[in-house]
Write a protein that holds these residues in place. Structure first.
Motif, PDB file in Angstrom:
ATOM      1  N   ASP A 198       0.838  -1.200   0.000  1.00 42.82           N
ATOM      2  CA  ASP A 198       0.000   0.000   0.000  1.00 42.82           C
ATOM      3  C   ASP A 198       0.877   1.255   0.000  1.00 42.82           C
ATOM      4  OD1 ASP A 198      -2.191  -1.667   0.236  1.00 42.82           O
ATOM      5  OD2 ASP A 198      -2.394  -1.386   2.412  1.00 42.82           O
ATOM      6  N   PRO A 199       0.417   2.330  -0.622  1.00 46.24           N
ATOM      7  CA  PRO A 199       1.167   3.588  -0.563  1.00 46.24           C
ATOM      8  C   PRO A 199       1.150   4.185   0.844  1.00 46.24           C
ATOM      9  CG  PRO A 199      -0.916   3.884  -1.726  1.00 46.24           C
ATOM     10  CD  PRO A 199      -0.769   2.417  -1.505  1.00 46.24           C
ATOM     11  N   VAL A 200       2.313   4.707   1.251  1.00 48.59           N
ATOM     12  CA  VAL A 200       2.475   5.325   2.564  1.00 48.59           C
ATOM     13  C   VAL A 200       3.032   6.730   2.367  1.00 48.59           C
ATOM     14  CG1 VAL A 200       3.646   5.204   4.795  1.00 48.59           C
ATOM     15  CG2 VAL A 200       2.935   3.082   3.651  1.00 48.59           C
ATOM     16  N   ILE A 201       2.403   7.716   2.979  1.00 43.22           N
ATOM     17  CA  ILE A 201       2.901   9.091   2.946  1.00 43.22           C
ATOM     18  C   ILE A 201       3.326   9.432   4.366  1.00 43.22           C
ATOM     19  CG2 ILE A 201       2.335  11.518   2.570  1.00 43.22           C
ATOM     20  CD1 ILE A 201       0.468   8.771   0.719  1.00 43.22           C
ATOM     21  N   SER A 202       4.617   9.744   4.541  1.00 44.49           N
ATOM     22  CA  SER A 202       5.148  10.003   5.886  1.00 44.49           C
ATOM     23  C   SER A 202       5.535  11.471   6.027  1.00 44.49           C
ATOM     24  CB  SER A 202       6.356   9.112   6.158  1.00 44.49           C
ATOM     25  OG  SER A 202       7.371   9.308   5.183  1.00 44.49           O
ATOM     26  N   LYS A 246      -6.599   7.558  -6.151  1.00 48.17           N
ATOM     27  CA  LYS A 246      -6.484   6.100  -6.237  1.00 48.17           C
ATOM     28  C   LYS A 246      -7.462   5.442  -5.255  1.00 48.17           C
ATOM     29  CE  LYS A 246      -3.154   5.657  -9.278  1.00 48.17           C
ATOM     30  NZ  LYS A 246      -3.387   4.968 -10.569  1.00 48.17           N
ATOM     31  N   PRO A 247      -8.764   5.549  -5.522  1.00 47.83           N
ATOM     32  CA  PRO A 247      -9.748   5.051  -4.555  1.00 47.83           C
ATOM     33  C   PRO A 247      -9.704   3.541  -4.356  1.00 47.83           C
ATOM     34  CG  PRO A 247     -10.805   5.655  -6.627  1.00 47.83           C
ATOM     35  CD  PRO A 247      -9.401   6.144  -6.712  1.00 47.83           C
ATOM     36  N   GLU A 248      -9.058   2.820  -5.288  1.00 46.32           N
ATOM     37  CA  GLU A 248      -8.981   1.362  -5.164  1.00 46.32           C
ATOM     38  C   GLU A 248      -7.844   0.906  -4.252  1.00 46.32           C
ATOM     39  OE1 GLU A 248      -6.047   2.404  -8.378  1.00 46.32           O
ATOM     40  OE2 GLU A 248      -7.985   3.156  -7.663  1.00 46.32           O
ATOM     41  N   LYS A 249      -7.003   1.843  -3.828  1.00 42.54           N
ATOM     42  CA  LYS A 249      -5.850   1.503  -2.990  1.00 42.54           C
ATOM     43  C   LYS A 249      -6.050   1.992  -1.558  1.00 42.54           C
ATOM     44  CE  LYS A 249      -2.326   1.534  -6.665  1.00 42.54           C
ATOM     45  NZ  LYS A 249      -1.934   0.126  -6.519  1.00 42.54           N
ATOM     46  N   LYS A 250      -5.549   1.220  -0.599  1.00 42.79           N
ATOM     47  CA  LYS A 250      -5.520   1.674   0.787  1.00 42.79           C
ATOM     48  C   LYS A 250      -4.332   2.612   0.940  1.00 42.79           C
ATOM     49  CE  LYS A 250      -7.689  -0.214   3.698  1.00 42.79           C
ATOM     50  NZ  LYS A 250      -9.043  -0.021   4.243  1.00 42.79           N
ATOM     51  N   VAL A 251      -4.587   3.814   1.448  1.00 46.38           N
ATOM     52  CA  VAL A 251      -3.539   4.827   1.566  1.00 46.38           C
ATOM     53  C   VAL A 251      -3.294   5.118   3.047  1.00 46.38           C
ATOM     54  CG1 VAL A 251      -2.873   7.199   1.025  1.00 46.38           C
ATOM     55  CG2 VAL A 251      -4.158   5.837  -0.660  1.00 46.38           C
ATOM     56  N   TRP A 252      -2.012   5.024   3.456  1.00 49.12           N
ATOM     57  CA  TRP A 252      -1.617   5.233   4.846  1.00 49.12           C
ATOM     58  C   TRP A 252      -0.864   6.557   4.977  1.00 49.12           C
ATOM     59  CZ3 TRP A 252      -2.470   1.138   8.506  1.00 49.12           C
ATOM     60  CH2 TRP A 252      -2.953  -0.045   7.938  1.00 49.12           C
ATOM     61  N   CYS A 253      -1.210   7.318   5.989  1.00 49.01           N
ATOM     62  CA  CYS A 253      -0.518   8.572   6.291  1.00 49.01           C
ATOM     63  C   CYS A 253       0.082   8.453   7.685  1.00 49.01           C
ATOM     64  CB  CYS A 253      -1.499   9.747   6.242  1.00 49.01           C
ATOM     65  SG  CYS A 253      -0.802  11.307   6.809  1.00 49.01           S
ATOM     66  N   VAL A 273     -14.413  15.138   3.140  1.00 48.19           N
ATOM     67  CA  VAL A 273     -14.293  14.262   1.964  1.00 48.19           C
ATOM     68  C   VAL A 273     -14.523  12.813   2.360  1.00 48.19           C
ATOM     69  CG1 VAL A 273     -12.725  13.472   0.142  1.00 48.19           C
ATOM     70  CG2 VAL A 273     -12.704  15.877   0.849  1.00 48.19           C
ATOM     71  N   CYS A 274     -14.022  12.447   3.535  1.00 52.46           N
ATOM     72  CA  CYS A 274     -14.209  11.119   4.142  1.00 52.46           C
ATOM     73  C   CYS A 274     -13.838   9.973   3.194  1.00 52.46           C
ATOM     74  CB  CYS A 274     -15.652  10.969   4.612  1.00 52.46           C
ATOM     75  SG  CYS A 274     -15.852   9.765   5.947  1.00 52.46           S
ATOM     76  N   PRO A 275     -12.582   9.941   2.714  1.00 49.93           N
ATOM     77  CA  PRO A 275     -12.169   8.842   1.834  1.00 49.93           C
ATOM     78  C   PRO A 275     -12.152   7.516   2.597  1.00 49.93           C
ATOM     79  CG  PRO A 275     -10.277  10.133   2.500  1.00 49.93           C
ATOM     80  CD  PRO A 275     -11.478  10.866   3.011  1.00 49.93           C
ATOM     81  N   LYS A 276     -12.854   6.533   2.092  1.00 52.99           N
ATOM     82  CA  LYS A 276     -12.964   5.251   2.788  1.00 52.99           C
ATOM     83  C   LYS A 276     -11.659   4.465   2.781  1.00 52.99           C
ATOM     84  CE  LYS A 276     -17.935   4.708   1.968  1.00 52.99           C
ATOM     85  NZ  LYS A 276     -19.004   3.852   1.395  1.00 52.99           N
ATOM     86  N   GLY A 329      -4.691  -3.716  12.320  1.00 54.24           N
ATOM     87  CA  GLY A 329      -5.376  -4.795  11.610  1.00 54.24           C
ATOM     88  C   GLY A 329      -6.811  -4.449  11.283  1.00 54.24           C
ATOM     89  N   LEU A 330      -7.508  -3.832  12.241  1.00 56.31           N
ATOM     90  CA  LEU A 330      -8.893  -3.431  11.998  1.00 56.31           C
ATOM     91  C   LEU A 330      -8.967  -2.372  10.901  1.00 56.31           C
ATOM     92  CD1 LEU A 330     -10.178  -3.188  15.696  1.00 56.31           C
ATOM     93  CD2 LEU A 330     -10.868  -4.881  13.987  1.00 56.31           C
ATOM     94  N   ALA A 331      -8.050  -1.423  10.929  1.00 59.39           N
ATOM     95  CA  ALA A 331      -8.052  -0.365   9.926  1.00 59.39           C
ATOM     96  C   ALA A 331      -7.761  -0.917   8.538  1.00 59.39           C
ATOM     97  CB  ALA A 331      -7.015   0.702  10.295  1.00 59.39           C
ATOM     98  N   GLN A 332      -6.849  -1.860   8.469  1.00 55.85           N
ATOM     99  CA  GLN A 332      -6.488  -2.453   7.176  1.00 55.85           C
ATOM    100  C   GLN A 332      -7.687  -3.142   6.534  1.00 55.85           C
ATOM    101  OE1 GLN A 332      -4.059  -6.009   7.217  1.00 55.85           O
ATOM    102  NE2 GLN A 332      -2.742  -5.176   5.599  1.00 55.85           N
ATOM    103  N   ASN A 333      -8.518  -3.748   7.339  1.00 55.29           N
ATOM    104  CA  ASN A 333      -9.657  -4.511   6.823  1.00 55.29           C
ATOM    105  C   ASN A 333     -10.956  -3.715   6.797  1.00 55.29           C
ATOM    106  OD1 ASN A 333      -8.345  -7.166   6.432  1.00 55.29           O
ATOM    107  ND2 ASN A 333      -8.059  -7.093   8.651  1.00 55.29           N
ATOM    108  N   ARG A 334     -10.896  -2.489   7.237  1.00 57.05           N
ATOM    109  CA  ARG A 334     -12.094  -1.660   7.319  1.00 57.05           C
ATOM    110  C   ARG A 334     -12.250  -0.837   6.041  1.00 57.05           C
ATOM    111  NH1 ARG A 334     -10.897   1.377  11.824  1.00 57.05           N
ATOM    112  NH2 ARG A 334     -12.011  -0.078  13.189  1.00 57.05           N
ATOM    113  N   ASN A 335     -13.463  -0.665   5.601  1.00 59.01           N
ATOM    114  CA  ASN A 335     -13.753   0.208   4.465  1.00 59.01           C
ATOM    115  C   ASN A 335     -14.287   1.524   5.015  1.00 59.01           C
ATOM    116  OD1 ASN A 335     -14.109   1.042   1.796  1.00 59.01           O
ATOM    117  ND2 ASN A 335     -16.223   0.287   1.739  1.00 59.01           N
TER     118      ASN A 335
END
Length: 372
Positions: A198-202, A246-253, A273-276, A329-335
């Protein structure tokens, strides 16, 4: 020059600023003398905030305030400098103390190079008179410059002392700490294990440096990560843009408390905006650690409450590794948009390095991975 001597020469009773490594001696002196004291010393969220606070102090007392900052903060003061304190508007006198990162001829990180080139010019273009303090500058020369400045300050103008690397000294010791046990680098290692491809922005500072070294130590590439080495406070907005594109990708900040506070309005936009597909992690040690450890107000701020009020449907705070792993783990699997505040201690390895790739290489690698 001793920081306490500069303080004596300027003669102001009120300082507000955003800490800077070039000004560590001054910051430590102020913390030793005042701590955080609303009558004498306030560490604010961003440099524009500092200037407005300084203006209010002058309106209330008629005294001249001091605003200290790294030169990267010049961008944040442009609006109140031009439209609030300028002598064509309210004519509010202010003394700036500016740490000169990226000074031409002095090696520095890429995010400081252009800012270093324009530091003096930008202030002069904004009608701020400047005086540069270096290692060889004498106390008498600074006193003379301050005498020259007084006529300008009396006319409602602003002046600036620009501080070269190593120009200020302070022999006193100030220890910064908190009660939390989590180690930030280990926290980032836990995050990196979960994010996968997944993309990560630090964010700016040690968080990006630690993420880079964690990837290197694990034998991984760096294409998944966008390292926000400059533009403090904008990491979460970059992540929002990526998540929107990239709405199909999980994005981590991976954000920091000082950066979050600097442009906290971004959280309201993210919540609206509340991106899922976005996970916003705020590592909170209540400190501007990258530039020396001076405190932020985040230790007394309800980050989770703010996130929920801004529209984040999921927001939690964790302070141990089991809680962290569970929530990751919950966040990774949550929409759904999620914020995780991670409370951790102050401190980093003495041998912590810096990214060995250029900013442009980082951008190209990240975009190739994102669009591959």
């Amino acid at each position: 020059m001793k920081a306490e001597k500069l303080f004596e020469i300027i003669g102001s009773q009120f300082y507000t600023g955003v800490p800077d490594s070039q000004l560590k001696a001054l910051c430590n002196f102020l913390m030793s003398k005042y701590g955080i004291d609303k009558e004498h010393h306030v560490i604010a969220a961003n440099e524009g905030n500092c200037l407005a606070l300084a203006a209010g102090y002058h309106l209330a007392t008629s005294r001249i305030p001091v605003v200290y900052m790294q030169n990267s903060g010049e961008g944040n003061i442009i609006n109140p400098l031009a439209s609030l304190v300028n002598d064509r508007v309210y004519a509010i006198p202010v003394v700036f103390i500016i740490g000169w990162r990226g000074e031409p001829g002095i090696h520095d990180e890429p995010q400081h190079i252009f800012q270093g080139i324009v530091t003096e010019k930008l202030m002069n273009d904004m009608d701020v008179s400047t005086f540069v303090i270096g290692r060889e500058t004498t106390d008498e020369e600074v006193s003379e410059a301050m005498s020259d400045f007084k006529e300008l300050l009396d006319a409602g103008k602003q002046v600036a002392f620009i501080i070269r690397k190593g120009a200020l000294e302070y022999d006193g010791k100030v220890k910064y700490g908190n009660e939390y046990s989590l180690n930030r680098e280990e926290v980032i290692r836990h995050i990196a294990k979960v994010t996968g491809d997944d993309p990560v922005i630090s964010t700016t500072g040690k968080i990006s440096r630690e993420l880079f070294e964690i990837r290197t130590a694990a034998g991984q590439g760096h294409g998944t990560d966008f390292l926000t080495v400059g533009s403090m406070g904008h990491c979460s907005s970059i992540a929002l843009g990526v998540a929107t594109g990239k709405p199909e990708k999980k994005v981590w900040c991976i954000d920091g408390d000082g950066a979050m506070l600097m442009h906290m309005g971004a959280m309201a936009v993210i919540g609206s905006v509340c991106p899922k597909n976005m996970i916003h992690i705020v590592i909170n040690n209540g400190a501007h650690e990258t530039v020396g450890g001076m405190p932020t107000v985040a230790s007394s701020v309800d980050v989770v409450g703010i996130a929920k009020a801004c529209g984040y449907p999921n927001a939690v705070s964790v302070s141990d590794y089991d809680e962290l792993d569970r929530e990751l783990g919950l966040a990774q699997n949550r929409n759904g948009l999620t914020l995780i505040e991670v409370k951790c201690q102050i401190g980093a390895r003495d041998d912590l390095g810096r990214p060995t790739t250029t900013a442009l290489e980082n951008k190209i690698g990240f975009m190739e991975h994102l669009n591959g």
